[in-house]
Write a protein that holds these residues in place. Structure first.
Motif, short mmCIF file in Angstrom:
data_model
loop_
_atom_site.label_atom_id
_atom_site.label_comp_id
_atom_site.label_asym_id
_atom_site.label_seq_id
_atom_site.Cartn_x
_atom_site.Cartn_y
_atom_site.Cartn_z
N ALA A 97 -10.24 0.35 9.20
CA ALA A 97 -9.72 -0.28 9.24
C ALA A 97 -7.52 0.04 7.35
O ALA A 97 -6.62 0.58 7.76
CB ALA A 97 -8.86 -1.90 8.34
N ALA A 98 -9.08 0.40 6.86
CA ALA A 98 -8.06 0.47 5.48
C ALA A 98 -7.48 2.31 5.74
O ALA A 98 -6.64 2.74 5.28
CB ALA A 98 -8.56 0.41 3.99
N ALA A 99 -8.55 2.82 6.05
CA ALA A 99 -8.57 4.72 6.10
C ALA A 99 -7.51 4.97 6.68
O ALA A 99 -6.42 5.36 7.60
CB ALA A 99 -9.63 5.20 6.48
N ARG A 100 -7.15 3.78 8.85
CA ARG A 100 -6.17 4.11 9.61
C ARG A 100 -4.97 3.45 8.93
O ARG A 100 -3.89 4.40 9.47
CB ARG A 100 -6.43 3.65 10.88
N ALA A 108 -3.83 6.50 6.80
CA ALA A 108 -3.67 7.82 7.30
C ALA A 108 -1.85 7.67 8.37
O ALA A 108 -1.16 9.03 8.56
CB ALA A 108 -4.30 7.55 8.56
N GLU A 109 -1.46 6.49 8.43
CA GLU A 109 -0.27 6.06 9.10
C GLU A 109 0.99 6.54 7.93
O GLU A 109 2.18 7.39 7.82
CB GLU A 109 -0.13 5.15 9.59
N LEU A 110 0.51 6.06 6.81
CA LEU A 110 1.46 5.86 5.26
C LEU A 110 1.83 6.78 4.89
O LEU A 110 2.20 7.06 4.08
CB LEU A 110 1.17 4.74 4.48
N ILE A 128 -14.23 8.56 8.07
CA ILE A 128 -13.52 8.73 7.67
C ILE A 128 -12.82 10.02 7.22
O ILE A 128 -11.72 10.12 7.00
CB ILE A 128 -13.46 7.83 6.09
N ILE A 129 -14.07 11.61 7.42
CA ILE A 129 -13.21 12.44 6.61
C ILE A 129 -13.30 13.16 7.78
O ILE A 129 -12.02 13.46 7.64
CB ILE A 129 -14.87 12.87 6.51
N ALA A 130 -13.31 12.21 8.94
CA ALA A 130 -12.22 13.64 10.23
C ALA A 130 -10.99 12.67 10.33
O ALA A 130 -10.40 13.36 10.74
CB ALA A 130 -13.05 12.42 11.90
N LEU A 131 -10.75 11.31 9.98
CA LEU A 131 -9.54 11.20 9.86
C LEU A 131 -8.75 11.71 9.13
O LEU A 131 -7.81 12.36 8.95
CB LEU A 131 -9.84 9.51 9.83
N LEU A 132 -8.80 11.66 7.78
CA LEU A 132 -8.07 11.78 6.69
C LEU A 132 -8.24 13.43 5.77
O LEU A 132 -10.01 14.00 5.61
CB LEU A 132 -8.31 10.75 5.48
N PRO A 133 -7.57 14.47 5.59
CA PRO A 133 -7.65 15.50 5.12
C PRO A 133 -8.69 15.40 4.13
O PRO A 133 -9.18 16.79 3.57
CB PRO A 133 -6.88 16.62 4.96
N LEU A 153 0.75 -0.88 0.41
CA LEU A 153 -0.20 0.40 0.33
C LEU A 153 0.53 0.77 0.15
O LEU A 153 0.21 2.72 -0.12
CB LEU A 153 -0.88 0.28 0.84
N ARG A 154 1.92 1.00 0.74
CA ARG A 154 3.13 2.60 0.14
C ARG A 154 3.42 3.13 -0.86
O ARG A 154 2.73 2.48 -1.72
CB ARG A 154 3.93 1.78 0.96
N GLY A 155 3.42 4.40 -0.87
CA GLY A 155 3.04 5.31 -1.79
C GLY A 155 1.73 5.66 -2.65
O GLY A 155 2.49 6.17 -3.39
N ALA A 156 1.12 4.96 -2.36
CA ALA A 156 -0.20 5.35 -3.12
C ALA A 156 -0.85 6.53 -3.10
O ALA A 156 -0.37 7.97 -1.30
CB ALA A 156 -1.21 4.25 -2.31
#
Length: 214
Positions: A94-97, A100-102, A135-140, A62-65
């Motif tokens: 789980a995908a969003a989190r 959010a880390e990557l 999801i919207i709260a977690l990811l801008p 998933l890295r670099g997406a």
């Protein structure tokens, strides 16, 4: 761009996959699958996680997406809220989190549906509404897409039998529906193209209704 598609064998996911593979500015498409897509393309790679609530074993894939189009879903018919929420809330969160880390700036499009409402009376609407909000709260750059009636194009078919029967029955009148109620009707290719627009330039609102991405 590198695009990740969850649920690439479903009706909306097939459209997102097709449009991503056609897009000249997409160099790589990673399909996170439960079953193989059956599509062969030089841009496409597939990965099958053992557990969709724990994506750490595929984190390097998933890295670099730059964008994630989350189209994985299931009909709520015959399911209780816990079983439905596992797939429609726990999986996408789980995908969003993980993203959010990557890459916290990733464009993450979660496909819910017209009528989604976290305070709604229908179980599916509440579960998907909760996923939208979190999801919207977690990811801008998180978006919730709410398509209405979706016309399958270019050989796309739903994995849900009664959906296919419905689309076969109403298919001949879809052009009429588009003329009299255009904001409620879309197609698999238009949804996929709108996802790519979100990745390229974004949308003014994080909740994207059917009329907006038309």
């Amino acid at each position: 761009m590198k695009v990740v598609v969850f649920g690439a064998t479903g009706m909306v996911g097939q459209g997102a996959l097709r449009e991503s593979l056609l897009a000249p500015d997409v160099d790589e498409v990673l399909a996170v699958i439960r079953t193989p897509t059956g599509v062969s393309h030089p841009k496409l790679r597939e990965v099958k996680p053992a557990d969709f609530t724990d994506l750490s074993p595929i984190k390097d894939d998933l890295r670099g997406a730059d964008a994630c189009f989350y189209c994985l879903g299931i009909s709520s018919v015959g399911l209780d809220e816990a079983a439905y929420a596992r797939i429609s809330y726990d999986y996408p969160m789980a995908a969003a989190r993980t993203f959010a880390e990557l890459n916290p700036q990733i464009t993450f499009v979660y496909v819910s549906g017209a009528g989604t409402n976290a305070q709604g009376r229908q179980m599916w609407a509440r579960v998907k509404g909760r996923a939208e909000n979190d999801i919207i709260a977690l990811l801008p750059n998180g978006y919730a897409f709410r398509p209405g009636m979706i016309q399958p194009m270019h050989g796309v078919r739903s994995k849900t039998g009664w959906y296919n029967a419905l689309y076969t029955a109403v298919g001949p009148i879809v052009p009429l529906l588009e003329r009299i109620a255009p904001k409620y009707v879309t197609s698999t290719d238009k949804v996929g193209q709108a996802m790519l627009r979100a990745a390229r330039v974004g949308f003014p609102n994080h909740i994207v209704e059917n009329a907006d991405f038309r």
